[in-house]
Design a protein around this motif. Structure first.
Motif, PDB file in Angstrom:
ATOM      1  N   ILE A 156       0.866  -1.178   0.000  1.00 18.34           N
ATOM      2  CA  ILE A 156       0.000   0.000   0.000  1.00 18.34           C
ATOM      3  C   ILE A 156       0.902   1.227   0.000  1.00 18.34           C
ATOM      4  CG2 ILE A 156      -1.895   1.206   1.147  1.00 18.34           C
ATOM      5  CD1 ILE A 156      -2.297  -1.445   2.742  1.00 18.34           C
ATOM      6  N   ARG A 157       0.725   2.074  -0.991  1.00 16.12           N
ATOM      7  CA  ARG A 157       1.519   3.291  -1.094  1.00 16.12           C
ATOM      8  C   ARG A 157       0.597   4.466  -1.382  1.00 16.12           C
ATOM      9  NH1 ARG A 157       4.433   0.326   0.944  1.00 16.12           N
ATOM     10  NH2 ARG A 157       6.577  -0.307   0.408  1.00 16.12           N
ATOM     11  N   HIS A 158       0.592   5.426  -0.455  1.00 13.64           N
ATOM     12  CA  HIS A 158      -0.198   6.652  -0.620  1.00 13.64           C
ATOM     13  C   HIS A 158      -1.668   6.339  -0.913  1.00 13.64           C
ATOM     14  CE1 HIS A 158       3.683   8.627  -0.621  1.00 13.64           C
ATOM     15  NE2 HIS A 158       4.050   7.935  -1.686  1.00 13.64           N
ATOM     16  N   GLY A 159      -2.202   5.377  -0.194  1.00 12.87           N
ATOM     17  CA  GLY A 159      -3.609   5.044  -0.335  1.00 12.87           C
ATOM     18  C   GLY A 159      -3.946   4.173  -1.522  1.00 12.87           C
ATOM     19  N   ALA A 160      -2.936   3.722  -2.260  1.00 18.12           N
ATOM     20  CA  ALA A 160      -3.164   2.854  -3.420  1.00 18.12           C
ATOM     21  C   ALA A 160      -2.732   1.437  -3.066  1.00 18.12           C
ATOM     22  CB  ALA A 160      -2.389   3.354  -4.630  1.00 18.12           C
ATOM     23  N   LEU A 161      -3.620   0.484  -3.280  1.00  9.06           N
ATOM     24  CA  LEU A 161      -3.364  -0.919  -2.966  1.00  9.06           C
ATOM     25  C   LEU A 161      -2.913  -1.664  -4.215  1.00  9.06           C
ATOM     26  CD1 LEU A 161      -3.631  -3.445  -1.079  1.00  9.06           C
ATOM     27  CD2 LEU A 161      -6.005  -3.602  -1.862  1.00  9.06           C
ATOM     28  N   GLN A 162      -1.840  -2.420  -4.095  1.00  6.74           N
ATOM     29  CA  GLN A 162      -1.360  -3.263  -5.186  1.00  6.74           C
ATOM     30  C   GLN A 162      -1.180  -4.680  -4.674  1.00  6.74           C
ATOM     31  OE1 GLN A 162       2.557  -2.420  -6.714  1.00  6.74           O
ATOM     32  NE2 GLN A 162       2.189  -3.501  -8.645  1.00  6.74           N
ATOM     33  N   ILE A 163      -1.959  -5.617  -5.233  1.00  5.31           N
ATOM     34  CA  ILE A 163      -1.840  -7.026  -4.881  1.00  5.31           C
ATOM     35  C   ILE A 163      -0.912  -7.695  -5.900  1.00  5.31           C
ATOM     36  CG2 ILE A 163      -3.071  -9.211  -4.593  1.00  5.31           C
ATOM     37  CD1 ILE A 163      -3.697  -7.158  -2.423  1.00  5.31           C
ATOM     38  N   THR A 164       0.174  -8.276  -5.412  1.00  3.34           N
ATOM     39  CA  THR A 164       1.170  -8.867  -6.309  1.00  3.34           C
ATOM     40  C   THR A 164       1.248 -10.382  -6.188  1.00  3.34           C
ATOM     41  OG1 THR A 164       2.858  -8.460  -4.616  1.00  3.34           O
ATOM     42  CG2 THR A 164       2.600  -6.793  -6.343  1.00  3.34           C
ATOM     43  N   ALA A 165       0.817 -10.958  -5.067  1.00  4.07           N
ATOM     44  CA  ALA A 165       0.906 -12.410  -4.866  1.00  4.07           C
ATOM     45  C   ALA A 165      -0.324 -12.889  -4.112  1.00  4.07           C
ATOM     46  CB  ALA A 165       2.187 -12.769  -4.107  1.00  4.07           C
ATOM     47  N   PRO A 166      -1.464 -13.024  -4.804  1.00  2.00           N
ATOM     48  CA  PRO A 166      -2.690 -13.466  -4.123  1.00  2.00           C
ATOM     49  C   PRO A 166      -2.473 -14.822  -3.455  1.00  2.00           C
ATOM     50  CG  PRO A 166      -3.160 -12.710  -6.360  1.00  2.00           C
ATOM     51  CD  PRO A 166      -1.675 -12.796  -6.238  1.00  2.00           C
ATOM     52  N   PRO A 167      -2.865 -14.965  -2.197  1.00  2.00           N
ATOM     53  CA  PRO A 167      -2.639 -16.231  -1.496  1.00  2.00           C
ATOM     54  C   PRO A 167      -3.621 -17.310  -1.920  1.00  2.00           C
ATOM     55  CG  PRO A 167      -3.797 -14.697  -0.078  1.00  2.00           C
ATOM     56  CD  PRO A 167      -3.451 -13.941  -1.325  1.00  2.00           C
ATOM     57  N   HIS A 168      -3.207 -18.536  -1.732  1.00  2.00           N
ATOM     58  CA  HIS A 168      -4.088 -19.674  -2.020  1.00  2.00           C
ATOM     59  C   HIS A 168      -5.274 -19.670  -1.063  1.00  2.00           C
ATOM     60  CE1 HIS A 168      -5.420 -23.815  -2.660  1.00  2.00           C
ATOM     61  NE2 HIS A 168      -5.345 -23.984  -1.350  1.00  2.00           N
ATOM     62  N   ARG A 169      -6.444 -19.961  -1.583  1.00  2.00           N
ATOM     63  CA  ARG A 169      -7.646 -20.126  -0.768  1.00  2.00           C
ATOM     64  C   ARG A 169      -8.418 -21.324  -1.314  1.00  2.00           C
ATOM     65  NH1 ARG A 169      -5.471 -16.932   2.437  1.00  2.00           N
ATOM     66  NH2 ARG A 169      -6.087 -14.755   2.715  1.00  2.00           N
ATOM     67  N   ASP A 170      -8.749 -22.281  -0.461  1.00  2.00           N
ATOM     68  CA  ASP A 170      -9.551 -23.419  -0.888  1.00  2.00           C
ATOM     69  C   ASP A 170     -11.010 -23.118  -0.559  1.00  2.00           C
ATOM     70  OD1 ASP A 170     -10.789 -25.769  -1.482  1.00  2.00           O
ATOM     71  OD2 ASP A 170      -9.423 -27.044  -0.357  1.00  2.00           O
ATOM     72  N   VAL A 171     -11.762 -22.732  -1.555  1.00  2.00           N
ATOM     73  CA  VAL A 171     -13.168 -22.372  -1.342  1.00  2.00           C
ATOM     74  C   VAL A 171     -14.071 -23.594  -1.473  1.00  2.00           C
ATOM     75  CG1 VAL A 171     -12.831 -20.018  -2.139  1.00  2.00           C
ATOM     76  CG2 VAL A 171     -13.440 -21.786  -3.789  1.00  2.00           C
ATOM     77  N   ARG A 172     -13.478 -24.759  -1.798  1.00  2.00           N
ATOM     78  CA  ARG A 172     -14.283 -25.963  -1.989  1.00  2.00           C
ATOM     79  C   ARG A 172     -14.290 -26.866  -0.762  1.00  2.00           C
ATOM     80  NH1 ARG A 172     -10.726 -28.152  -6.646  1.00  2.00           N
ATOM     81  NH2 ARG A 172      -9.261 -27.432  -5.063  1.00  2.00           N
ATOM     82  N   THR A 173     -13.466 -26.585   0.222  1.00  2.00           N
ATOM     83  CA  THR A 173     -13.353 -27.463   1.370  1.00  2.00           C
ATOM     84  C   THR A 173     -14.682 -27.580   2.121  1.00  2.00           C
ATOM     85  OG1 THR A 173     -12.220 -27.839   3.480  1.00  2.00           O
ATOM     86  CG2 THR A 173     -12.549 -25.555   2.815  1.00  2.00           C
TER      87      THR A 173
END
Length: 344
Positions: free
Chosen positions: A177-194
């Motif tokens: 996060i820089r000056h109120g701007a969010l940058q996602i560079t490595a989205p984490p794994h999420r298992d939504v099927r469990t």
């Protein structure tokens, strides 16, 4: 405008100085006065939940946070949890597992210095957390600190005084996060099927011991005396367990025969546990120990507590331990080539 719920639990961010040192006294509304700019893009509602120095946080408090999130998450675009830094990684990890399947960001943050102090990091961290809760399209638990966004189950506190107090244990951070701007560079794994979504329960009978040179193996009898179904041992380096006359390996065998699970992790703050490399690690595996693949020690402890609340069967616990639910196995680590070097 996004609707954001702010859950307050105390911590340094809410502290003022009293006769006996710092204690959390500031309300969520008072803390929001330090970041008036966030009201340009967020509608905020404050819900006081706890008021603790995070040193005093317990598993039942993690349950309270998870329950509050479950009760309200459908009403909001994001949730921010204000928390003390000392045990925030434990809370974020525990809540990560108990809120599997959530479709909005839950963002933990705190500060190294109380909000009312000059040059405090509290306003920046609070604003960054609200920014992340508003602008991140990832569901699950995150932690923001000093301009960095972490996966909630892959982070540890590494400094008692520096503003950059947390580091990712599972590879690169999620974003910046820089000056109120969010940058996602490595989205984490999420298992939504469990099938283990929203299992808000914990069993705290996990004994965590750090191996030290010359440690007496009799200490492992604490597991039997205290009726602990699981013992976690912090081994040396890649997971080495001493095999001398201290009796550690023999005690591991005895615990294994009694149905007590012995899980080994590394004392190192970076890198994985791999007990196949050295004889000292292989010997422990042959005596019945398991090598943990969970990167963060905070996540390992809380994941085992969460698993133990779902099943008491050692073989099922082992199976779930090695399943990656929310990135706790460090799946965004840079890959390793055949020569053992990191591929960047």
């Amino acid at each position: 405008m996004k609707n954001i719920l702010l859950l307050t639990t105390g911590g340094t961010i809410a502290c003022t100085e009293g006769a006996n040192g710092y204690t959390p006294t500031l309300s969520g509304e008072a803390l929001l006065e330090y970041v008036p700019q966030v009201r340009e893009y967020a509608r905020l509602r404050v819900q006081p939940l706890l008021n603790k120095d995070s040193t005093n946080m317990e598993p039942r408090d993690w349950l309270s946070i998870a329950d509050a999130i479950f009760d309200h998450w459908l009403e909001y675009d994001g949730i921010v949890v204000l928390h003390g830094t000392d045990t925030m990684a434990y809370s974020a990890s525990a809540v990560s597992f108990m809120t599997l399947g959530i479709g909005i960001p839950v963002v933990f943050t705190g500060s190294q210095h109380p909000a009312g102090q000059p040059e405090s990091d509290a306003p920046r961290n609070l604003a960054d957390a609200i920014c992340t809760a508003c602008r991140c399209n990832l569901g699950g638990v995150l932690l923001t600190f000093d301009g960095t966004v972490f996966n909630g189950c892959c982070v540890s506190k590494v400094s008692t005084s520096e503003l950059h107090a947390f580091e990712s244990c599972g590879g690169t951070p999620v974003g910046r996060i820089r000056h109120g701007a969010l940058q996602i560079t490595a989205p984490p794994h999420r298992d939504v099927r469990t099938s283990l979504t929203w299992r808000r329960s914990l069993d705290s009978r996990v004994l965590f011991l750090k191996i030290t040179p010359g440690m007496d193996g009799a200490l492992l009898e604490l597991a039997t005396l205290g009726h602990y179904p699981i013992v976690v041992l912090e081994g040396f380096g890649l997971g080495g367990i001493p095999s001398g006359e201290n009796g550690l390996l023999e005690r591991i065998t005895q615990l294994h025969r009694r149905g007590i699970l012995v899980v080994v992790t590394t004392q190192c703050s970076r890198g994985r546990c791999d007990m196949t490399v050295y004889e000292a690690g292989q010997a422990a595996l042959e005596h019945g120990a398991l090598c943990s693949s969970v990167i963060s020690k905070e996540a390992l402890l809380t994941k085992l507590m969460w698993i133990l609340a779902q099943t008491q069967a050692p073989e099922e616990i082992e199976q779930l331990l090695f399943y990656d639910f929310c990135g706790e196995l460090g799946t965004n680590f840079p890959p390793i080539d055949k020569d053992g070097a990191r591929v960047i």
